[in-house]
Design an enzyme around this catalytic site. Structure first.
Site, short mmCIF file in Angstrom:
data_model
loop_
_atom_site.label_atom_id
_atom_site.label_comp_id
_atom_site.label_asym_id
_atom_site.label_seq_id
_atom_site.Cartn_x
_atom_site.Cartn_y
_atom_site.Cartn_z
N HIS A 186 2.16 3.58 -4.62
CA HIS A 186 2.09 2.01 -4.28
C HIS A 186 2.10 1.32 -5.56
O HIS A 186 1.94 1.86 -6.81
CB HIS A 186 0.47 1.57 -3.99
CG HIS A 186 -0.16 1.97 -2.58
ND1 HIS A 186 -0.67 1.32 -1.86
CD2 HIS A 186 0.57 3.12 -1.88
CE1 HIS A 186 -0.78 1.74 -0.70
NE2 HIS A 186 -0.16 2.97 -0.77
N GLU A 214 1.04 -1.17 -7.11
CA GLU A 214 -0.17 -1.57 -8.09
C GLU A 214 -0.67 -0.21 -8.86
O GLU A 214 -0.93 -0.45 -10.06
CB GLU A 214 -1.35 -2.12 -7.44
CG GLU A 214 -1.05 -3.29 -6.55
CD GLU A 214 -0.76 -3.12 -5.10
OE1 GLU A 214 -1.40 -3.80 -4.26
OE2 GLU A 214 0.06 -2.17 -4.74
#
Length: 156
Positions: free
Chosen positions: A52, A54
């Site tokens: 992901h 993040e």
């Protein structure tokens, strides 16, 4: 704020061009204004559920700053973080979370649950809806294009 969200959007566009769900993230050292970590969604290409935006941005920031704690840092992300990313944000001790589009299906900062309000040992400050229109538009465009591609490949 917009400067950093614009960079996160640039990263989301790169993900889009690679056939990934367009999410981008940057980690900023608040004392200097320097971007110390960047990431974009890479789950499909990496064949990795952990890839992901993040997570990749936090990983890059930890490597750059030389530790797992990211004090005096903020993360800017184009989409409300999921539960995994909220957990990584809590564990890395990021001070501020700024996101663009709300995620009614997986968002765990506000939409589905409020992880940062739970009694964990650390709670970042949260700001949602920054450049929401732009962040939502790239996601809408991606999924519209994906539906059109799938429809074109179904022989209809």
């Amino acid at each position: 704020m917009e400067k950093y969200m614009m960079r996160a959007l640039e990263l989301a566009r790169l993900a889009y061009d690679e056939g990934e769900v367009p999410v981008g993230a940057v980690v900023v050292k608040k004392t200097t204004g320097e971007i110390v970590g960047e990431g974009r969604n890479m789950r499909e290409g990496a064949k990795n559920a952990l890839a992901h935006a993040e997570i990749l941005a936090i990983d890059a920031a930890c490597k750059r700053l030389g530790g797992w704690r990211l004090p005096e840092c903020a993360i800017y992300v184009t989409l409300e973080p999921c539960p995994m990313c909220c957990g990584a944000i809590i564990n890395s001790r990021i001070d501020d979370v700024i996101f663009g589009a709300y995620d009614p299906k997986s968002g765990s900062a506000v939409s589905v649950q409020r992880m940062f309000d739970l009694p964990y040992n650390y709670r970042p400050a949260l700001t949602g809806g920054v450049m929401e229109e732009e962040c939502s538009a790239i996601l809408s465009d991606f999924f519209r294009d994906l539906r059109l591609r799938r429809k074109g490949n179904s022989g209809e």
